[in-house]
Design a protein around this motif. Structure first.
Motif, mmCIF file in Angstrom:
data_model
loop_
_atom_site.group_PDB
_atom_site.id
_atom_site.type_symbol
_atom_site.label_atom_id
_atom_site.label_comp_id
_atom_site.label_asym_id
_atom_site.label_seq_id
_atom_site.Cartn_x
_atom_site.Cartn_y
_atom_site.Cartn_z
ATOM 1 N N GLY B 283 28.912 -3.030 118.263
ATOM 2 C CA GLY B 283 29.185 -1.623 118.564
ATOM 3 C C GLY B 283 29.337 -1.382 120.051
ATOM 4 N N ARG B 284 29.445 -0.108 120.391
ATOM 5 C CA ARG B 284 29.660 0.273 121.789
ATOM 6 C C ARG B 284 28.552 1.252 122.197
ATOM 7 N NH1 ARG B 284 34.257 -0.391 124.654
ATOM 8 N NH2 ARG B 284 35.415 -0.965 122.774
ATOM 9 N N VAL B 285 28.019 1.080 123.404
ATOM 10 C CA VAL B 285 26.935 1.964 123.856
ATOM 11 C C VAL B 285 27.518 3.354 124.127
ATOM 12 C CG1 VAL B 285 25.176 2.386 125.636
ATOM 13 C CG2 VAL B 285 25.657 0.049 124.882
ATOM 14 N N ALA B 286 26.990 4.370 123.412
ATOM 15 C CA ALA B 286 27.507 5.732 123.571
ATOM 16 C C ALA B 286 26.635 6.554 124.509
ATOM 17 C CB ALA B 286 27.569 6.421 122.208
ATOM 18 N N LEU B 287 25.357 6.218 124.531
ATOM 19 C CA LEU B 287 24.419 6.993 125.356
ATOM 20 C C LEU B 287 23.263 6.094 125.740
ATOM 21 C CD1 LEU B 287 23.686 9.923 126.337
ATOM 22 C CD2 LEU B 287 22.429 10.195 124.211
ATOM 23 N N ALA B 293 9.484 2.930 130.703
ATOM 24 C CA ALA B 293 9.024 1.669 130.109
ATOM 25 C C ALA B 293 10.175 0.938 129.419
ATOM 26 C CB ALA B 293 7.923 1.941 129.109
ATOM 27 N N ALA B 294 11.125 1.677 128.922
ATOM 28 C CA ALA B 294 12.245 1.068 128.196
ATOM 29 C C ALA B 294 13.460 1.989 128.284
ATOM 30 C CB ALA B 294 11.860 0.854 126.737
ATOM 31 N N THR B 295 14.562 1.502 127.754
ATOM 32 C CA THR B 295 15.764 2.338 127.698
ATOM 33 C C THR B 295 16.176 2.467 126.240
ATOM 34 O OG1 THR B 295 16.439 1.508 129.847
ATOM 35 C CG2 THR B 295 18.128 2.612 128.545
ATOM 36 N N LEU B 296 16.440 3.703 125.835
ATOM 37 C CA LEU B 296 16.865 3.932 124.455
ATOM 38 C C LEU B 296 18.387 4.028 124.429
ATOM 39 C CD1 LEU B 296 15.936 4.531 121.545
ATOM 40 C CD2 LEU B 296 15.971 6.952 122.150
ATOM 41 N N LEU B 297 19.001 3.087 123.731
ATOM 42 C CA LEU B 297 20.462 3.056 123.668
ATOM 43 C C LEU B 297 20.938 3.615 122.329
ATOM 44 C CD1 LEU B 297 21.112 -0.551 125.010
ATOM 45 C CD2 LEU B 297 21.189 1.580 126.309
ATOM 46 N N HIS B 298 21.958 4.445 122.388
ATOM 47 C CA HIS B 298 22.607 4.921 121.160
ATOM 48 C C HIS B 298 23.887 4.099 121.030
ATOM 49 C CE1 HIS B 298 20.327 8.867 120.886
ATOM 50 N NE2 HIS B 298 19.927 8.337 122.038
ATOM 51 N N VAL B 299 23.912 3.223 120.033
ATOM 52 C CA VAL B 299 25.054 2.322 119.893
ATOM 53 C C VAL B 299 25.902 2.764 118.703
ATOM 54 C CG1 VAL B 299 25.775 -0.073 119.544
ATOM 55 C CG2 VAL B 299 23.717 0.430 120.892
ATOM 56 N N GLU B 300 27.166 3.061 118.988
ATOM 57 C CA GLU B 300 28.082 3.439 117.911
ATOM 58 C C GLU B 300 28.596 2.171 117.248
ATOM 59 O OE1 GLU B 300 31.236 6.057 119.090
ATOM 60 O OE2 GLU B 300 29.807 7.703 119.320
ATOM 61 N N LEU B 301 28.241 1.976 115.983
ATOM 62 C CA LEU B 301 28.608 0.740 115.290
ATOM 63 C C LEU B 301 30.038 0.829 114.775
ATOM 64 C CD1 LEU B 301 25.279 0.277 113.318
ATOM 65 C CD2 LEU B 301 25.944 -0.836 115.445
ATOM 66 N N GLU B 302 30.635 -0.324 114.596
ATOM 67 C CA GLU B 302 32.036 -0.345 114.175
ATOM 68 C C GLU B 302 32.214 0.274 112.794
ATOM 69 O OE1 GLU B 302 33.364 -4.315 114.568
ATOM 70 O OE2 GLU B 302 33.870 -4.076 116.690
ATOM 71 N N ALA B 304 29.271 1.484 110.739
ATOM 72 C CA ALA B 304 28.116 2.129 110.104
ATOM 73 C C ALA B 304 27.417 3.171 110.965
ATOM 74 C CB ALA B 304 27.125 1.052 109.695
ATOM 75 N N GLY B 305 28.139 4.061 111.573
ATOM 76 C CA GLY B 305 27.531 5.161 112.312
ATOM 77 C C GLY B 305 26.879 4.717 113.605
ATOM 78 N N THR B 306 25.729 5.332 113.919
ATOM 79 C CA THR B 306 25.056 5.064 115.192
ATOM 80 C C THR B 306 23.699 4.415 114.938
ATOM 81 O OG1 THR B 306 26.128 7.007 116.122
ATOM 82 C CG2 THR B 306 24.258 6.142 117.334
ATOM 83 N N ALA B 307 23.364 3.462 115.785
ATOM 84 C CA ALA B 307 22.035 2.839 115.701
ATOM 85 C C ALA B 307 21.313 3.042 117.023
ATOM 86 C CB ALA B 307 22.180 1.352 115.396
ATOM 87 N N LEU B 308 20.005 3.300 116.925
ATOM 88 C CA LEU B 308 19.188 3.409 118.139
ATOM 89 C C LEU B 308 18.609 2.042 118.441
ATOM 90 C CD1 LEU B 308 17.202 6.703 117.428
ATOM 91 C CD2 LEU B 308 19.178 6.414 118.918
ATOM 92 N N VAL B 309 18.608 1.680 119.703
ATOM 93 C CA VAL B 309 18.100 0.364 120.098
ATOM 94 C C VAL B 309 17.214 0.548 121.320
ATOM 95 C CG1 VAL B 309 18.740 -1.951 120.881
ATOM 96 C CG2 VAL B 309 20.241 -0.715 119.309
ATOM 97 N N ILE B 310 16.041 -0.096 121.295
ATOM 98 C CA ILE B 310 15.187 -0.047 122.486
ATOM 99 C C ILE B 310 15.451 -1.314 123.284
ATOM 100 C CG2 ILE B 310 12.817 -0.167 123.338
ATOM 101 C CD1 ILE B 310 12.009 1.716 121.122
ATOM 102 N N ALA B 311 15.895 -1.093 124.522
ATOM 103 C CA ALA B 311 16.186 -2.239 125.390
ATOM 104 C C ALA B 311 15.075 -2.361 126.414
ATOM 105 C CB ALA B 311 17.527 -2.026 126.074
ATOM 106 N N ASN B 312 14.382 -3.503 126.402
ATOM 107 C CA ASN B 312 13.239 -3.678 127.303
ATOM 108 C C ASN B 312 13.573 -4.503 128.546
ATOM 109 O OD1 ASN B 312 11.065 -2.310 126.031
ATOM 110 N ND2 ASN B 312 11.178 -3.836 124.399
ATOM 111 N N GLY B 313 14.632 -5.240 128.478
ATOM 112 C CA GLY B 313 14.957 -6.179 129.551
ATOM 113 C C GLY B 313 15.346 -5.479 130.835
ATOM 114 N N PRO B 314 15.398 -6.258 131.919
ATOM 115 C CA PRO B 314 15.741 -5.669 133.216
ATOM 116 C C PRO B 314 17.223 -5.268 133.298
ATOM 117 C CG PRO B 314 15.437 -8.054 133.415
ATOM 118 C CD PRO B 314 15.098 -7.693 132.014
ATOM 119 N N VAL B 315 18.062 -5.978 132.543
ATOM 120 C CA VAL B 315 19.500 -5.645 132.571
ATOM 121 C C VAL B 315 19.840 -4.897 131.274
ATOM 122 C CG1 VAL B 315 21.833 -6.562 132.789
ATOM 123 C CG2 VAL B 315 19.902 -7.739 133.889
ATOM 124 N N VAL B 316 20.349 -3.706 131.448
ATOM 125 C CA VAL B 316 20.669 -2.864 130.289
ATOM 126 C C VAL B 316 22.172 -2.606 130.288
ATOM 127 C CG1 VAL B 316 20.300 -0.601 129.246
ATOM 128 C CG2 VAL B 316 18.395 -1.785 130.342
#
Lengths: 282, 349
Positions: B283-287, B293-302, B304-316
């Motif tokens: 998918g593509r990061v929409a927001l 502590a983390a970054t919450l990514l809203h990923v638009e899937l090809e 199946a709608g949108t999935a929320l993902v918690i990204a903990n790493g230093p590179v987002v």
């Protein structure tokens, strides 16, 4: 020249005080005129108008008590007003609590029925009330002067006032009382009442003034001089032609306002709040 | 300490049934939390236990005693209200002693119990103050103190922290946990805050529309939700649920058959970011929401709608960047048409 903030405030304060003093004159002047006239002779009252009496007639105050049993009448008004106030507080707080908190069939209808009593002027009900009181054998007694304010439209207004106040008491406080083991009466007595002190004070003040100023009912129900209340007694300072003896009447009126004045001085703020709360003018 | 038994408990207000038959056993000294969305009946259930609401149908036992018709004050329970419900015309001391006074406990004993509770809650210096002179946290402690002095068998808390600010809420939460450890009483706690539920509870009862959806330890509820509702209610941010048809093919390619399923759930914290072509989903990061502590990514899937993902790493990944999403098989939750969780064994079948 520029004024400092403090100077501006001082000038503004002086202006406001002067303006308020001017506005106060029409309200205060009749009172001062009453007190002053209470010390004048009958002829001086209608002579050259002067706020300060030329001769101070203290004798007026002696005559007031000699003309009729004024001390007794004063006491009548006092004890009736106190009794009416105590009974109104007891009944209106109980009834108001019931209407605010106890769910029973027809509660809404009963409230509308009670409130409709406020819309009927007392002058309209005085004749049926007279027949009722006469049938009960209570004419020329103080009972109607106590019963009618307590159970009449004033009592309804007091009940409505208390009900509105009780409605504002959070239900959780009563539930906490229930958890602590209080009965319904206990909740009313130990939680709702102590929390309603402002409303109780408002009802007390308004009721006391109402009873103190009551004129129509004593006029209709009382015929013996020693049972007169103050408003009736005041209208009784007349000569043999039925014309007012102004010097005595005004001296007596000055005495009659003393309790009201004392209450006002002690509880000025509470009185203003109570009128605001009850929507009743003073 | 006392156990509680709720047998087919029902409550109706007129024609509206708000509690539709609740069966529950609460053990001695257990800390049970009722959670659920607004209007699910959790507070009503608590109030039925307290004796503040009549029980329409069913049986309620506190210990061995059936208490359906027992007055609130005689049930041996104490309640801490959401608004604290402190008597404004009484001092802290009198507030705490009020219940004892009503029960005619002798003055000496009353004073001893109040001082003891005040000491345990650090309220000694506030005893002669009125509630209006206290902060929110202090009022809450007084409310708890008032409950403690009666030596109840069961403590009931009705959203006691919801009027406090975030920092104080965390502090008071730990105080309540410490209180439970110290007193070891049975406690029932109502909240809509799942963090409170997860951190405090021995067991959580999830309610919806007057019925229990699941009862279990916080870990059980988080790791093995019984249905879609519980899966999405427990956990923050909520679980992503994708239509099974949209991901069935990709999952099948990795040896997981979800043909019988309606939805596939993945918690945002269990999803890993990969290269677009290497992921289970693409998918593509929409927001992108940075929370520290983390970054919450809203990923638009090809597909199946949108999935929320918690990204903990230093590179987002940047907004607009294409990403791949991966997840370990054991972290997948599969649900059938009725929303019930399908266990791995059932999937195999």
């Amino acid at each position: 020249m520029t004024l400092t903030v403090r100077q501006t405030r001082l000038i503004s304060r002086i202006c406001w005080t002067l303006a308020l003093l001017i506005v106060a004159v029409p309200f205060v002047f009749p009172f001062l005129w009453m007190v002053s006239s209470g010390f004048k002779s009958a002829t001086e009252i209608f002579g050259q108008p002067s706020l300060i009496p030329r001769v101070w007639r203290w004798q007026n105050y002696v005559d007031v008590f000699e003309y009729q049993p004024f001390a007794r009448q004063y006491f009548n008004s006092l004890y009736i007003a106190v009794t009416v106030t105590v009974l109104t507080l007891a009944i209106s707080s109980l009834a108001g609590y019931a209407l605010a908190r106890i769910r029973f069939a027809g509660a809404g209808l009963l409230m509308i029925f009670l409130l409709s009593a406020l819309m009927v002027p007392e002058e309209v009900t005085i004749i049926p009330n007279f027949f009722l009181i006469r049938w009960m054998g209570l004419t020329d007694t103080h009972a109607p002067l106590i019963l009618l304010p307590v159970f009449g439209s004033h009592g309804v207004m007091a009940t409505f006032l208390m009900r509105q106040y009780f409605l504002a008491i959070p239900r959780e406080l009563e539930e906490a009382g229930k958890m602590d083991g209080l009965s319904r009466f206990g909740i009313w007595w130990r939680i709702a009442l102590p929390m309603s002190r402002p409303a109780l004070a408002a009802v007390s003040i308004v009721t006391f003034l109402f009873s103190w100023n009551l004129f129509l009912e004593p006029l209709v129900f009382i015929s013996s001089l020693e049972k007169f209340t103050l408003p009736l007694a005041l209208s009784n300072f007349t000569d043999s032609y039925g014309l007012p003896l102004w010097h005595l009447q005004l001296a007596a009126t000055s005495l009659a306002v003393v309790p009201i004045l004392i209450v006002y001085l002690i509880a000025q703020r509470q009185i203003i709040e109570s009128f605001a709360l009850s929507g009743v003018k003073g | 300490m006392t156990s509680l038994t709720l047998r087919n408990l029902k409550k109706s207000f007129g024609a509206t049934q708000v509690i539709k038959g609740v069966d529950l056993k609460i053990a001695d000294g257990e800390f049970v939390v009722f959670v659920g969305p607004s209007g699910c009946g959790k507070s009503t259930l608590l109030r039925m236990i307290a004796g503040l609401e009549d029980i329409t149908e069913g049986e309620l036992y506190i210990g061995e005693r059936k208490v359906n018709d027992v007055q609130a004050a005689q049930r041996g329970v104490a309640m801490v209200f959401q608004s604290y419900a402190l008597y404004p015309h009484l001092t802290v001391r009198d507030n705490m002693a009020f219940g004892l006074k009503v029960r005619k406990v002798p003055t000496g004993e009353r004073e001893r119990r109040v001082l003891e509770a005040a000491a345990s809650l650090k309220l000694e210096a506030l005893l002669d103050r009125y509630p209006r002179e206290l902060s929110g946290g202090q009022r809450q402690r007084v409310a708890i103190g008032r409950a403690i002095v009666g030596n109840p068998q069961v403590f009931l808390f009705d959203e006691p922290l919801s009027n406090l600010d975030a920092e104080l809420r965390v502090h008071m939460r730990s105080e309540i946990a410490a209180l439970h450890q110290r007193l070891e009483n049975t406690m029932i706690y109502v909240t809509h805050d799942q963090i409170e539920a997860m951190t405090l509870a021995d067991r959580i009862v999830v309610l919806r529309e007057g019925l229990i959806e699941q009862v279990g330890t916080p870990r059980e509820l988080y790791e093995s939700p019984a249905n879609l509702f519980v899966a999405q209610f427990i956990g923050s941010p909520r679980m992503n649920v994708l239509p099974a048809t949209a991901v069935a093919g990709r999952l099948a390619a990795r040896g997981l058959n979800v043909r019988l399923a309606e939805g596939v759930g993945m918690r945002p914290e269990h999803i890993s970011l990969t290269a677009p072509e290497a992921g289970l989903l693409r998918g593509r990061v929409a927001l992108s929401e940075y929370t520290g502590a983390a970054t919450l990514l809203h990923v638009e899937l090809e597909e199946a709608g949108t999935a929320l993902v918690i990204a903990n790493g230093p590179v987002v990944p940047e907004v607009g960047q294409e990403v791949g999403l991966g997840i370990a098989r054991e972290h997948l939750h599969v649900f059938d048409k009725a929303g019930r969780a399908i266990r791995p064994m059932e999937q195999a079948a």
